[in-house]
Design a protein around this motif. Structure first.
Motif, PDB file in Angstrom:
ATOM      1  N   UNK A 338       0.823  -1.203   0.000  1.00  0.00           N
ATOM      2  CA  UNK A 338       0.000   0.000   0.000  1.00  0.00           C
ATOM      3  C   UNK A 338       0.860   1.258   0.000  1.00  0.00           C
ATOM      4  N   UNK A 339       1.985   1.219   0.700  1.00  0.00           N
ATOM      5  CA  UNK A 339       2.887   2.371   0.722  1.00  0.00           C
ATOM      6  C   UNK A 339       3.509   2.628  -0.644  1.00  0.00           C
ATOM      7  N   UNK A 340       3.677   1.562  -1.430  1.00  0.00           N
ATOM      8  CA  UNK A 340       4.320   1.698  -2.735  1.00  0.00           C
ATOM      9  C   UNK A 340       3.344   1.981  -3.869  1.00  0.00           C
ATOM     10  N   UNK A 341       2.081   1.574  -3.690  1.00  0.00           N
ATOM     11  CA  UNK A 341       1.118   1.681  -4.791  1.00  0.00           C
ATOM     12  C   UNK A 341      -0.078   2.523  -4.353  1.00  0.00           C
ATOM     13  N   UNK A 342      -0.208   3.705  -4.928  1.00  0.00           N
ATOM     14  CA  UNK A 342      -1.310   4.598  -4.574  1.00  0.00           C
ATOM     15  C   UNK A 342      -2.659   4.033  -4.981  1.00  0.00           C
ATOM     16  N   UNK A 343      -2.658   3.042  -5.871  1.00  0.00           N
ATOM     17  CA  UNK A 343      -3.917   2.435  -6.313  1.00  0.00           C
ATOM     18  C   UNK A 343      -4.570   1.617  -5.200  1.00  0.00           C
ATOM     19  N   UNK A 344      -3.803   1.256  -4.165  1.00  0.00           N
ATOM     20  CA  UNK A 344      -4.375   0.535  -3.018  1.00  0.00           C
ATOM     21  C   UNK A 344      -4.932   1.562  -2.040  1.00  0.00           C
ATOM     22  N   UNK A 345      -6.249   1.678  -1.978  1.00  0.00           N
ATOM     23  CA  UNK A 345      -6.859   2.635  -1.071  1.00  0.00           C
ATOM     24  C   UNK A 345      -6.933   2.133   0.352  1.00  0.00           C
ATOM     25  N   UNK A 363      -6.436   8.006  -4.091  1.00  0.00           N
ATOM     26  CA  UNK A 363      -6.482   7.647  -2.676  1.00  0.00           C
ATOM     27  C   UNK A 363      -7.107   8.760  -1.835  1.00  0.00           C
ATOM     28  N   UNK A 364      -6.894  10.006  -2.207  1.00  0.00           N
ATOM     29  CA  UNK A 364      -7.422  11.117  -1.416  1.00  0.00           C
ATOM     30  C   UNK A 364      -8.948  11.165  -1.467  1.00  0.00           C
ATOM     31  N   UNK A 365      -9.508  11.014  -2.669  1.00  0.00           N
ATOM     32  CA  UNK A 365     -10.965  11.074  -2.816  1.00  0.00           C
ATOM     33  C   UNK A 365     -11.637   9.719  -2.617  1.00  0.00           C
ATOM     34  N   UNK A 366     -10.828   8.662  -2.649  1.00  0.00           N
ATOM     35  CA  UNK A 366     -11.311   7.282  -2.534  1.00  0.00           C
ATOM     36  C   UNK A 366     -12.222   6.887  -3.708  1.00  0.00           C
ATOM     37  N   UNK A 367     -12.046   7.565  -4.833  1.00  0.00           N
ATOM     38  CA  UNK A 367     -12.827   7.204  -6.015  1.00  0.00           C
ATOM     39  C   UNK A 367     -12.488   5.779  -6.439  1.00  0.00           C
ATOM     40  N   UNK A 368     -13.475   4.891  -6.563  1.00  0.00           N
ATOM     41  CA  UNK A 368     -13.189   3.496  -6.922  1.00  0.00           C
ATOM     42  C   UNK A 368     -12.737   3.359  -8.364  1.00  0.00           C
ATOM     43  N   UNK A 419       4.750 -11.215  -6.922  1.00  0.00           N
ATOM     44  CA  UNK A 419       4.112 -11.107  -8.233  1.00  0.00           C
ATOM     45  C   UNK A 419       3.022 -10.043  -8.203  1.00  0.00           C
ATOM     46  N   UNK A 420       2.218 -10.045  -7.147  1.00  0.00           N
ATOM     47  CA  UNK A 420       1.159  -9.049  -7.014  1.00  0.00           C
ATOM     48  C   UNK A 420       1.741  -7.633  -7.000  1.00  0.00           C
ATOM     49  N   UNK A 421       2.862  -7.466  -6.328  1.00  0.00           N
ATOM     50  CA  UNK A 421       3.561  -6.180  -6.294  1.00  0.00           C
ATOM     51  C   UNK A 421       3.865  -5.698  -7.714  1.00  0.00           C
ATOM     52  N   UNK A 422       4.427  -6.572  -8.520  1.00  0.00           N
ATOM     53  CA  UNK A 422       4.783  -6.206  -9.895  1.00  0.00           C
ATOM     54  C   UNK A 422       3.536  -5.903 -10.732  1.00  0.00           C
ATOM     55  N   UNK A 423       2.512  -6.705 -10.559  1.00  0.00           N
ATOM     56  CA  UNK A 423       1.305  -6.531 -11.367  1.00  0.00           C
ATOM     57  C   UNK A 423       0.535  -5.269 -10.977  1.00  0.00           C
ATOM     58  N   UNK A 427      -0.563  -2.289 -13.368  1.00  0.00           N
ATOM     59  CA  UNK A 427      -1.946  -1.814 -13.414  1.00  0.00           C
ATOM     60  C   UNK A 427      -1.986  -0.297 -13.292  1.00  0.00           C
ATOM     61  N   UNK A 428      -1.240   0.246 -12.326  1.00  0.00           N
ATOM     62  CA  UNK A 428      -1.220   1.691 -12.127  1.00  0.00           C
ATOM     63  C   UNK A 428      -0.662   2.400 -13.355  1.00  0.00           C
ATOM     64  N   UNK A 429       0.405   1.823 -13.939  1.00  0.00           N
ATOM     65  CA  UNK A 429       1.016   2.413 -15.130  1.00  0.00           C
ATOM     66  C   UNK A 429       0.044   2.402 -16.302  1.00  0.00           C
ATOM     67  N   UNK A 430      -0.660   1.286 -16.495  1.00  0.00           N
ATOM     68  CA  UNK A 430      -1.622   1.185 -17.590  1.00  0.00           C
ATOM     69  C   UNK A 430      -2.757   2.191 -17.419  1.00  0.00           C
TER      70      UNK A 430
END
Length: 436
Positions: A338-345, A363-368, A419-423, A427-430
């Motif tokens: 979560x600290x590394x990936x902002x996509x994890x709310x 993460x700030x707005x928690x928009x899904x 593996x999840x870390x890499x994926x 996902x965030x990059x895409x």
């Protein structure tokens, strides 16, 4: 054939021809690490030797006898469940699985309460099964259009969903307390004589909501004060999934429900079986009454033999404590992700080998990522890439549900999270590219 929970023309899943431990083997000869225990049910892993041996031995002696007669493995499993759960002088009714366990628990609660049409209070964003009555009990967006809860005398209440608290609270504890208070007010509003029971999941569920620690004790206090039965749906959360034999036990003896429902880990999915465990007080009321219920294969001897062996395996291999230990470790690793990936709310769970990652656009707005319960294409691609790499993750809506078998190797668990870390990074990059 038709496949469950999918668009039929889009079905594209591997054919499994074998399994062992935490791995599944496909018809093409590939091995897949199971990070969801399939339907969060293979707690013992796949093809557990003790359970397989028990099924084989029972098949040699007796495959079937009706539930109206006695059967040794059925009686033995009932006694083991009562001892393990502490429901002293209680009773057990065996079912085919989780859906009918929940339906039977409601039947028993209404009959014991003398309220044949008494209201049952359940929550939104819950799942109690896919039969019609179980769909009415569930607060599931996928099946809501198929059934009218009020016709089944079911009331839905907002969930203790602290990350997006429907009560507008500012802390997890306050959200849990507010959710329990809302249930108390619903009972008062409809009148105690009209409400038969409250049916809730104490912890893990496919809805991805893990209630704050404040919720279950406050709920138990509210139902006890109102004289309304409390049913714990432990179909998914039981048998070590949440770090205890049964999830309600985290909150102590004072939080014991009046009835609880079981399935999934009851046999570790080696054979279909569910159960309703009734307290002594509920059992005493029902014992002189006729039970107008039962299905042909309730308490099937082969399934009950598997259940006996499953409980013996949890004990012999100390798997409940192992789940608690590995679950805490998994939670720490997920919080680092979560600290590394902002996509994890949000990261929640971790009491045992069950955790939820809620993914967000911001993460700030928690928009899904996508409106619930839609699955965003980027998350669908993550699942596909993981499977291609030999790991099966489960997702629902914006949620990644992590529930590996309790016997998973520590190295396998670490590799899957790497593996999840890499994926997640991909996902965030895409998603950034799609927005640019």
């Amino acid at each position: 054939m038709l496949h469950s929970w999918c668009v039929q023309r889009e079905w594209d899943a591997p054919t499994i021809v074998g399994a062992e431990g935490a791995r599944l083997f496909t018809a093409e000869g590939r091995a897949i690490l199971d990070m969801s225990s399939l339907a969060e049910c293979s707690n013992l892993g796949h093809q557990h030797p003790r359970v397989i041996a028990a099924i084989r031995a029972q098949a040699e002696k007796l495959c079937f006898v009706t539930n109206a007669w006695g059967a040794q493995p059925r009686a033995q499993l009932a006694a083991m469940l009562l001892e393990r759960s502490g429901f002293v002088h209680g009773r057990v009714f065996f079912t085919l699985g989780g859906s009918d366990a929940n339906e039977h628990a409601v039947k028993f609660a209404r009959q014991a309460a003398g309220k044949p049409r008494g209201w049952i209070i359940t929550r939104d964003r819950s799942y109690h099964g896919a039969s019609y009555a179980a769909m009415a009990l569930s607060g599931d967006a996928r099946t809501a259009a198929q059934v009218d809860p009020a016709a089944f005398r079911v009331l839905h209440t907002p969930p203790p969903y602290a990350y997006r608290c429907p009560f507008g609270t500012r802390s997890d504890a306050a959200c849990g307390e507010a959710a329990a208070a809302r249930i108390a007010s619903l009972i008062e509003e409809h009148g105690t004589p009209a409400v038969a029971a409250v049916l809730m999941e104490p912890n893990a569920g496919t809805n991805g909501i893990v209630a704050p620690d404040s919720f279950w004790p406050a709920l138990r206090q509210a139902t006890r004060a109102a004289g309304v039965y409390l049913i714990a749906d432990e179909v998914m959360s039981g048998f070590g999934r949440c770090g205890e034999w049964f999830a309600w036990e985290r909150h102590g003896e004072e939080s014991r429900p009046d009835l609880m429902t079981l399935a999934k880990g009851l046999t570790g999915a080696h054979a279909p079986l569910g159960a309703v465990v009734l307290s002594a007080a509920v059992a005493r009321v029902l014992e002189p009454q006729m039970l107008h219920t039962g299905l042909t294969y309730c308490g099937h001897p082969l399934s009950c033999a598997a259940g006996v062996a499953a409980l013996e395996s949890y004990l012999a291999e100390d798997l409940i404590a192992r789940s608690r230990r590995l679950g805490a470790s998994m939670l720490e690793q997920l919080e680092r992700l979560q600290q590394r990936h902002a996509v994890i709310g949000d990261v929640r769970g971790g009491h045992g080998l069950f955790a939820v990652l809620e993914l967000v656009r911001d993460r700030a707005s928690r928009e899904p990522l996508a409106p619930w319960p839609q699955l965003h294409p980027a998350l669908r691609e993550l699942l596909r890439a993981a499977l291609q790499a030999g790991v099966s993750f489960a997702a629902r809506g914006n949620l990644l549900l992590l529930a590996p078998p309790l016997i998973i190797g520590e190295r396998d668990l670490a590799d899957a999270l790497d593996l999840l870390d890499r994926l997640l990074g991909k996902l965030a990059s895409d998603m950034r590219r799609s927005l640019s």
